[in-house]
Design a protein around this motif. Sequence first.
Motif, PDB file in Angstrom:
ATOM      1  N   GLN A 145     -37.157 -37.108   1.513  1.00  0.00           N
ATOM      2  CA  GLN A 145     -36.965 -38.441   0.939  1.00  0.00           C
ATOM      3  C   GLN A 145     -36.817 -39.514   2.022  1.00  0.00           C
ATOM      4  O   GLN A 145     -36.508 -40.664   1.718  1.00  0.00           O
ATOM      5  N   LEU A 146     -37.008 -39.109   3.292  1.00  0.00           N
ATOM      6  CA  LEU A 146     -36.987 -40.038   4.445  1.00  0.00           C
ATOM      7  C   LEU A 146     -35.647 -40.753   4.598  1.00  0.00           C
ATOM      8  O   LEU A 146     -35.593 -41.912   5.033  1.00  0.00           O
ATOM      9  N   LEU A 147     -34.555 -40.063   4.256  1.00  0.00           N
ATOM     10  CA  LEU A 147     -33.237 -40.680   4.391  1.00  0.00           C
ATOM     11  C   LEU A 147     -32.922 -41.058   5.842  1.00  0.00           C
ATOM     12  O   LEU A 147     -32.431 -42.175   6.085  1.00  0.00           O
ATOM     13  N   PRO A 148     -33.171 -40.192   6.850  1.00  0.00           N
ATOM     14  CA  PRO A 148     -32.861 -40.609   8.244  1.00  0.00           C
ATOM     15  C   PRO A 148     -33.597 -41.880   8.650  1.00  0.00           C
ATOM     16  O   PRO A 148     -33.005 -42.778   9.262  1.00  0.00           O
ATOM     17  N   VAL A 207     -26.328 -30.739   8.077  1.00  0.00           N
ATOM     18  CA  VAL A 207     -26.621 -29.357   8.446  1.00  0.00           C
ATOM     19  C   VAL A 207     -26.152 -29.068   9.866  1.00  0.00           C
ATOM     20  O   VAL A 207     -26.480 -29.805  10.799  1.00  0.00           O
ATOM     21  N   ARG A 208     -25.378 -27.990  10.030  1.00  0.00           N
ATOM     22  CA  ARG A 208     -24.987 -27.532  11.360  1.00  0.00           C
ATOM     23  C   ARG A 208     -26.092 -26.667  11.961  1.00  0.00           C
ATOM     24  O   ARG A 208     -27.050 -26.286  11.289  1.00  0.00           O
ATOM     25  N   THR A 250     -34.689 -45.625  20.280  1.00  0.00           N
ATOM     26  CA  THR A 250     -35.223 -46.376  19.138  1.00  0.00           C
ATOM     27  C   THR A 250     -35.962 -45.490  18.140  1.00  0.00           C
ATOM     28  O   THR A 250     -36.177 -45.891  16.995  1.00  0.00           O
ATOM     29  N   ASP A 251     -36.339 -44.274  18.543  1.00  0.00           N
ATOM     30  CA  ASP A 251     -37.015 -43.346  17.634  1.00  0.00           C
ATOM     31  C   ASP A 251     -36.050 -42.346  16.993  1.00  0.00           C
ATOM     32  O   ASP A 251     -36.469 -41.478  16.228  1.00  0.00           O
ATOM     33  N   GLY A 252     -34.770 -42.452  17.355  1.00  0.00           N
ATOM     34  CA  GLY A 252     -33.782 -41.549  16.776  1.00  0.00           C
ATOM     35  C   GLY A 252     -33.577 -40.268  17.560  1.00  0.00           C
ATOM     36  O   GLY A 252     -32.968 -39.312  17.041  1.00  0.00           O
ATOM     37  N   LEU A 293     -33.332 -33.808  20.934  1.00  0.00           N
ATOM     38  CA  LEU A 293     -33.667 -33.555  19.538  1.00  0.00           C
ATOM     39  C   LEU A 293     -33.674 -34.864  18.756  1.00  0.00           C
ATOM     40  O   LEU A 293     -32.931 -35.797  19.073  1.00  0.00           O
ATOM     41  N   ASN A 294     -34.483 -34.929  17.711  1.00  0.00           N
ATOM     42  CA  ASN A 294     -34.410 -36.080  16.814  1.00  0.00           C
ATOM     43  C   ASN A 294     -33.298 -35.849  15.808  1.00  0.00           C
ATOM     44  O   ASN A 294     -33.110 -34.719  15.318  1.00  0.00           O
ATOM     45  N   PHE A 295     -32.550 -36.892  15.506  1.00  0.00           N
ATOM     46  CA  PHE A 295     -31.376 -36.717  14.652  1.00  0.00           C
ATOM     47  C   PHE A 295     -31.731 -36.279  13.225  1.00  0.00           C
ATOM     48  O   PHE A 295     -30.854 -35.925  12.449  1.00  0.00           O
ATOM     49  N   ARG A 296     -33.022 -36.228  12.879  1.00  0.00           N
ATOM     50  CA  ARG A 296     -33.436 -35.746  11.564  1.00  0.00           C
ATOM     51  C   ARG A 296     -33.036 -34.284  11.351  1.00  0.00           C
ATOM     52  O   ARG A 296     -32.882 -33.842  10.216  1.00  0.00           O
TER      53      ARG A 296
END
Length: 376
Positions: free
Chosen positions: A69-72, A92-93, A31-33, A56-59
């Motif tokens: 811009q807080l897109l994730p 980004v890879r 739930t936190d990504g 890892l967080n998907f950000r």
Amino acid sequence: MADENYMRTAGETYQKMVAEVKDYAILMLDTDGNVQNWNLGAEHIKGYSASEAIGLNFRVFYRESDRLQLLPEQLIEEARQNGRATHEGWRVRKDGSMFWGAVVITALHGNNGQVIGFSKVTRDLTERKIAEDRINNYLRDIELRNRQLEEFAYIASHDLQEPLRKIRIFSEMLENSLDDPQAALKYSHKINDSATRMATLIQGILKYSQLSSAEQIKETVDLNHILQDIKEDYEIQMCEKQVKLQADTLPVVNAIRTQMTQLFANLISNAIKFSSKDPLITISVSEAQPEELTNHQRSDAQAVYAKITVTDNGEGFEQQYADQIFKIFKRLTSTPGTGIGLALCKKIVENHNGTIAVQSTPGAGTIFTITLPVMR
């Protein structure tokens, strides 16, 4: 019992199928990504192994500008509220390179209807994006050339006709004044002036049309060296008018050297020409922000753009004429010139995937703002 075995086997088969899919990055997020699992497609597309990615967080897969811009977070929240969120953009890879990803995030619900996590499916569409950009560039080029044809038609019907009309009139007057040497000489000079004006206009057209060709070789160009050469070229004019020029350290660009010289020479020459009391020219440099770039520039995730402003405290002009000054042979004053300098500037920055804009106030000076891709 058989049904339970079948369901367990089917579940294991499904998990293996997802894990071994290579064309799509398929992963689970809490739930936190945070990443909960990782398939071969994710490893192939994003460059992380499963042991590196899980937790890892998907950000981390998003560009810094997107994270700011807080897109994730926005995508997660959209999936939470609506059940599903989709998005296309540069990702980004692990090695820092970019790919164009099409993403679908789907909310997963527990028995009580609460969101317990998210599935995230990403497809690498970089080749499609490159092909689309190539087509869009081609369409922009066609549109630009159509505008040029319209400009040239205007020139042929107006600007070139005027000196030609004068040549005809003064030729007739010369014929009627052959018995008056003084008058004949006067009309001969006027014919010569009109012919010179016409030749200058034709040369201007040729210069402008030559800039449509991108076949000149780009190279590493230090704009500080360009500026130093221009200062030496205009040393006499700047001393006569007591012009002060202050400049930040300029960037290094991958550009056509002669065109960069033309660009800054025209801007500085204009500032000198229209200078007033205590003339000051200031050149400042900063990194262009995403909102200051065109959509086409923002789509180039590999490029960094500089914002270069050339400011003077000269005569200035009404802002309503800002668009006109970049049109070929358009002049707002009777000051001598062909009216091609700023049209050349616009063509040059467009040749280098840049932009140029102007702000001005009568009596308070003019600010030209340029964005150009710079070398990292």
